[in-house]
Design an enzyme around this catalytic site. Structure first.
Site, mmCIF file in Angstrom:
data_model
loop_
_atom_site.group_PDB
_atom_site.id
_atom_site.type_symbol
_atom_site.label_atom_id
_atom_site.label_comp_id
_atom_site.label_asym_id
_atom_site.label_seq_id
_atom_site.Cartn_x
_atom_site.Cartn_y
_atom_site.Cartn_z
ATOM 1 N N GLN A 1 0.887 -6.633 2.098
ATOM 2 C CA GLN A 1 1.516 -6.996 0.827
ATOM 3 C C GLN A 1 0.616 -6.658 -0.371
ATOM 4 O O GLN A 1 0.700 -7.312 -1.412
ATOM 5 C CB GLN A 1 1.873 -8.481 0.827
ATOM 6 C CG GLN A 1 3.068 -8.809 1.714
ATOM 7 C CD GLN A 1 4.346 -8.112 1.226
ATOM 8 O OE1 GLN A 1 4.578 -7.972 0.038
ATOM 9 N NE2 GLN A 1 5.168 -7.659 2.165
ATOM 10 N N SER A 2 -0.214 -5.646 -0.234
ATOM 11 C CA SER A 2 -1.142 -5.282 -1.311
ATOM 12 C C SER A 2 -0.411 -4.898 -2.602
ATOM 13 O O SER A 2 0.423 -3.986 -2.603
ATOM 14 C CB SER A 2 -2.005 -4.106 -0.845
ATOM 15 O OG SER A 2 -2.655 -3.499 -1.949
ATOM 16 N N ASN A 3 -0.748 -5.580 -3.675
ATOM 17 C CA ASN A 3 -0.200 -5.221 -4.998
ATOM 18 C C ASN A 3 -0.799 -3.910 -5.479
ATOM 19 O O ASN A 3 -0.147 -3.125 -6.147
ATOM 20 C CB ASN A 3 -0.514 -6.320 -6.016
ATOM 21 C CG ASN A 3 0.023 -7.664 -5.579
ATOM 22 O OD1 ASN A 3 1.205 -7.777 -5.273
ATOM 23 N ND2 ASN A 3 -0.837 -8.675 -5.530
#
Ligand SMILES: *Cc1c(COP(=O)(O)O)cnc(C)c1O
Length: 335
Positions: free
Chosen positions: A78-80
């Site tokens: 879920q890396s922004n």
């Protein structure tokens, strides 16, 4: 210092700046502590917004100058940062490869869904994600004839950190316009580019505010302590300016007592902060970073760490797409 100097580094427009500064008075009244304001980098304008837009403006500029056609980076599922990189690649007509921790889920959600919409090529690393794994992919793509620009985790090198030196200049201008001044800036700190850029910016522009990073990750054996990593990055960033600046560890404040059960584990602190800020101000926090940092700020206010007349700026670093894949943790069970 000469304000032109920060603008002299190559930069490409990716976001919509300046981001707004808004007072959050209802929350401040409820907490009966200092005056509170939010810097809305969650509205930075690229994809769903966030602090990585600022770093990427400088990183992409380097990629363009080097004639690269492919961006490669990595991070959590879920890396922004990965989402923002995928979006930036689309804007500049580049290919984007992401090395993500974990396995391919059956139904992509949140940031991962958006990575796929942006047509990023996803490489699953299982639990073996580290920089060498990403560099291996870079080599492979180069052999296949791609001109690759490699971006480290979180976009945190001295080029990425320039985004937050520039943000300090933006803040100084906004404060002048609004006749505001802040005693403290509070925000979530992880790979360190945000904090490094802010401390360098504060020195360059002679600002008195205290820069307080809220540590998101637990300290791990075998890797640099979070504050030491940020100190080194701050010194590397400062070295790109003509003014003599050197940071020691006491200049780097990272509060390490709010990391709960570790990165990405959503606890009561985060849930309560999300509920409170949504209910009082209508503003959404993300469960991994900004909710942890806001939860920390609320506790610090409860512990009377700030005077009532002080103005605190909470820097909203984005990440709200991660609310959705965390639905079960946020409202499942007893609610
Ligand atoms: C990456 C990120 C941070 C941390 O910024 P660093 O520069 O990596 O320390 C904070 N908040 C959000 C929402 C992020 O995506």
């Amino acid at each position: 210092m000469d304000t032109i100097e920060t603008l002299n580094f190559p930069r490409q427009n990716l976001g919509i700046f300046p981001t707004p500064i808004v007072q959050i008075k209802k929350l401040a009244d409820y907490l009966s502590g200092p005056q509170l304001y939010i810097k809305r980098d969650d509205l930075s304008g690229l994809a769903l917004g966030g602090n990585k837009t600022r770093k990427l403006e400088f990183l992409i500029a380097e990629a363009v100058i080097a004639g690269c056609d492919t961006l490669v980076t990595g991070g959590a599922e879920q890396s922004n940062h990965c989402l923002q990189t995928a979006a930036a690649a689309s804007v500049f007509g580049m290919e984007c490869h992401l090395v993500l921790r974990g396995e391919s889920p059956t139904t992509p959600n949140g940031n991962l869904l958006l990575d796929i919409i942006y047509n990023a090529k996803i490489h699953w690393a299982g639990d073996g994600l580290n920089e060498e794994r990403v560099i291996k992919l870079v080599k492979k793509l180069e052999i296949a004839g791609k001109k690759v620009y490699f971006i480290p985790f979180g976009g945190s090198n001295s080029t990425g950190a320039l985004g937050f030196v520039r943000s300090t200049q933006e803040l100084v201008r906004q404060c002048k316009e609004k006749r505001l001044s802040f005693s403290h800036i509070v925000f979530p700190s992880s790979s360190g580019g945000t904090q490094a850029g802010l401390v360098v910016g504060a020195r360059l522009f002679n600002q008195k505010f205290k820069v307080i990073g809220i540590g998101i990750d637990k300290e791990q054996s075998g890797v640099l302590p979070v504050a030491e990593n940020i100190r080194q990055l701050a010194n590397q960033t400062a070295a790109r300016f003509s003014k003599e600046i050197e940071f020691s560890l006491k200049d780097i404040i990272v509060r390490g007592e709010y990391t709960g059960d570790g990165y990405g584990v959503v606890g009561e602190l985060e849930k309560e902060a999300i509920r409170l800020v949504a209910a009082r101000e209508g503003i959404l926090l993300d469960p991994i970073y900004t909710a942890r940092a806001m939860g920390a700020l609320i506790e610090m206010i409860g512990n009377k760490e700030f005077g009532k007349s002080e103005n605190i700026l909470f820097w909203h670093t984005g990440g709200t797409a991660a609310l959705f894949p965390n639905a079960q943790k946020l409202i499942g069970g007893k609610n």
